[in-house]
Design an enzyme around this catalytic site. Structure first.
Site, short mmCIF file in Angstrom:
data_model
loop_
_atom_site.label_atom_id
_atom_site.label_comp_id
_atom_site.label_asym_id
_atom_site.label_seq_id
_atom_site.Cartn_x
_atom_site.Cartn_y
_atom_site.Cartn_z
N ARG A 176 1.85 13.32 10.46
CA ARG A 176 1.38 13.24 9.07
C ARG A 176 1.28 14.63 8.45
NH1 ARG A 176 2.19 9.12 10.61
NH2 ARG A 176 4.02 9.64 9.43
N GLN B 106 -9.52 9.76 -2.26
CA GLN B 106 -9.56 9.13 -0.93
C GLN B 106 -8.40 9.64 -0.08
OE1 GLN B 106 -10.53 4.62 -1.43
NE2 GLN B 106 -9.67 5.32 -3.35
N VAL C 197 -5.88 12.14 1.97
CA VAL C 197 -6.08 13.25 2.90
C VAL C 197 -4.87 14.19 2.89
CG1 VAL C 197 -7.59 11.89 4.41
CG2 VAL C 197 -5.14 11.89 4.87
N HIS D 152 -12.54 11.12 2.12
CA HIS D 152 -12.12 10.60 3.43
C HIS D 152 -11.62 11.71 4.35
CE1 HIS D 152 -11.52 6.20 1.83
NE2 HIS D 152 -12.78 6.51 2.05
N CYS E 191 -14.86 19.66 15.95
CA CYS E 191 -15.22 19.22 17.30
C CYS E 191 -15.49 17.70 17.27
CB CYS E 191 -16.46 19.97 17.77
SG CYS E 191 -17.00 19.40 19.40
N THR F 215 -5.55 3.00 -6.65
CA THR F 215 -6.36 2.53 -5.52
C THR F 215 -6.61 1.02 -5.65
OG1 THR F 215 -8.43 2.78 -4.30
CG2 THR F 215 -8.50 3.40 -6.61
N SER F 216 -6.58 0.33 -4.52
CA SER F 216 -6.62 -1.13 -4.55
C SER F 216 -8.03 -1.68 -4.70
CB SER F 216 -6.00 -1.68 -3.27
OG SER F 216 -6.63 -1.10 -2.15
N ASN G 2 -2.93 1.86 -12.60
CA ASN G 2 -2.55 1.31 -11.29
C ASN G 2 -1.30 0.45 -11.43
OD1 ASN G 2 -3.97 1.61 -8.69
ND2 ASN G 2 -3.71 -0.61 -8.57
N ALA H 209 1.60 5.86 -11.92
CA ALA H 209 0.69 6.95 -12.30
C ALA H 209 1.47 8.16 -12.84
CB ALA H 209 -0.15 7.36 -11.09
P1 OAD Z 1 -4.12 1.09 -1.10
O1 OAD Z 1 -2.80 1.09 -0.40
O2 OAD Z 1 -5.15 0.09 -0.73
O3 OAD Z 1 -3.87 0.90 -2.65
C1 OAD Z 1 -2.91 1.64 -3.33
C2 OAD Z 1 -2.91 1.14 -4.75
O4 OAD Z 1 -2.04 2.01 -5.49
C3 OAD Z 1 -2.38 -0.29 -4.93
O5 OAD Z 1 -3.30 -1.00 -5.76
C4 OAD Z 1 -1.04 -0.09 -5.62
O6 OAD Z 1 -0.78 -1.12 -6.57
C5 OAD Z 1 -1.23 1.23 -6.32
N1 OAD Z 1 0.01 2.00 -6.49
C6 OAD Z 1 1.05 2.12 -5.66
N2 OAD Z 1 1.97 2.96 -6.15
C7 OAD Z 1 1.49 3.39 -7.34
C8 OAD Z 1 1.95 4.28 -8.34
N3 OAD Z 1 3.12 4.93 -8.23
N4 OAD Z 1 1.17 4.49 -9.42
C9 OAD Z 1 -0.02 3.86 -9.56
N5 OAD Z 1 -0.52 3.01 -8.65
C10 OAD Z 1 0.23 2.79 -7.56
O7 OAD Z 1 -4.69 2.55 -0.98
P2 OAD Z 1 -6.14 3.08 -1.26
O8 OAD Z 1 -6.82 2.28 -2.32
O9 OAD Z 1 -6.03 4.54 -1.44
O10 OAD Z 1 -9.10 4.99 4.03
O11 OAD Z 1 -6.84 2.81 0.11
C11 OAD Z 1 -8.17 3.22 0.23
C12 OAD Z 1 -8.45 3.62 1.61
O12 OAD Z 1 -8.01 2.57 2.47
C13 OAD Z 1 -7.68 4.82 2.11
O13 OAD Z 1 -8.25 6.03 1.72
C14 OAD Z 1 -7.78 4.61 3.60
C15 OAD Z 1 -7.60 3.12 3.70
O14 OAD Z 1 -8.35 2.51 4.65
C16 OAD Z 1 -9.22 5.78 5.09
O15 OAD Z 1 -8.26 6.29 5.66
C17 OAD Z 1 -10.64 6.01 5.49
#
Ligand code: OAD
Length: 243
Positions: free
Chosen positions: A67, A100, A102, A118, A126, A192-193, A217, A235
């Protein structure tokens, strides 16, 4: 898509931006839900949980080293740069980005006031929570495909400074994020979903104190009802127009 109303804000207003993996999709980093429990060929729970770490730390480091390699060559996209522009326009003291992600792309794009809630791919610490080294993460771009380094204080293995599934967020970062959400007058949520708590609840905190909530989104998220404005689409296309 709704026609985009250019963002208006007054001189004293505070703005918080909250991002998830969708903001980095156009930089070539796949979102979590797109991976359906798999991250490249890895089961996410094997490589991103305390149980996975206990079972096979070498596999975890192989995964995070890959990564790191990937994130090092990825470039910020117009969405990241639009957020930086907003910070420059409003001033760092009235702006906060809670991400969120990294992957470090917001920093690469020049945004300054950021909470990486996150954790970060480019920090390590450590793995022994009782050691002082667990609280003091350090900048680390190294790849650990062979040997995993040990903590100089207690000799436990060094781990990625990332909040894994089943772990708590840093209380001090959570406090800072919540304070800003309570004080902001505009919250912009991007990519974010809205399924992973506690962050999925952040728009409710801002809204409870009267903030205007805006969402950009690709798809309607789980917490759609909390948003005053929703721009459905990419976005990288919408944010530069909005900001
Ligand atoms: P998700 O994969 O759950 O959601 C990504 C969102 O971005 C979805 O709703 C997509 O529709 C939207 N999306 C995708 N491409 C896009 C674009 N080009 N423009 C705008 N929107 C777009 O990811 P997160 O919500 O980030 O946690 O997930 C939250 C957390 O879940 C992450 O940080 C991770 C995971 O568990 C940890 O690692 C602790």
């Amino acid at each position: 898509m709704n026609s985009i109303k250019k963002l208006q804000f007054g001189e004293l207003e505070k703005i918080v931006v909250l991002t998830g993996s969708g903001v980095s999709a156009e930089s070539g980093i796949r979102t979590f839900r797109d991976m359906a429990g798999l991250w490249e060929e890895y089961d996410v729970y094997e490589v991103a949980s305390p149980q996975g770490w206990k079972k096979n730390p070498s596999l975890v480091w192989k995964f995070y080293s890959e990564r790191r390699k990937q994130a090092l060559v990825c470039k910020p996209n117009p969405a990241h740069f639009a957020i930086t522009k907003l910070e420059e326009r409003i001033g760092t003291e009235r702006f906060l980005l809670i991400t969120q992600n990294v992957d470090g792309l917001h920093k690469k794009a020049g945004t300054k006031n950021i909470i990486e809630i996150h954790g970060s791919l480019f920090r390590s610490r450590c793995s022994n929570d009782l050691c002082i080294g667990a609280k003091e993460s350090f900048f680390d771009e190294s790849l650990y495909f062979e040997k995993i380094p040990s903590c100089p204080s207690c000799n436990s293995l060094i781990r990625p400074d990332i909040v894994w599934f089943g772990e708590f967020l840093s209380p001090s970062l959570e406090r800072k994020a919540r304070d800003s959400l309570f004080q902001c007058s505009i919250l912009i949520v991007v990519g974010t979903s809205g399924v992973v708590y506690p962050v999925a609840g952040y728009p409710y905190l801002a809204k409870s104190r009267g903030a205007k909530t805006i969402l950009v989104n690709k798809d309607p998220p789980q917490n759609l009802e909390i948003f005053d404005e929703f721009y459905e689409g990419l976005a990288g296309e919408i944010l530069p127009l909005l900001i």
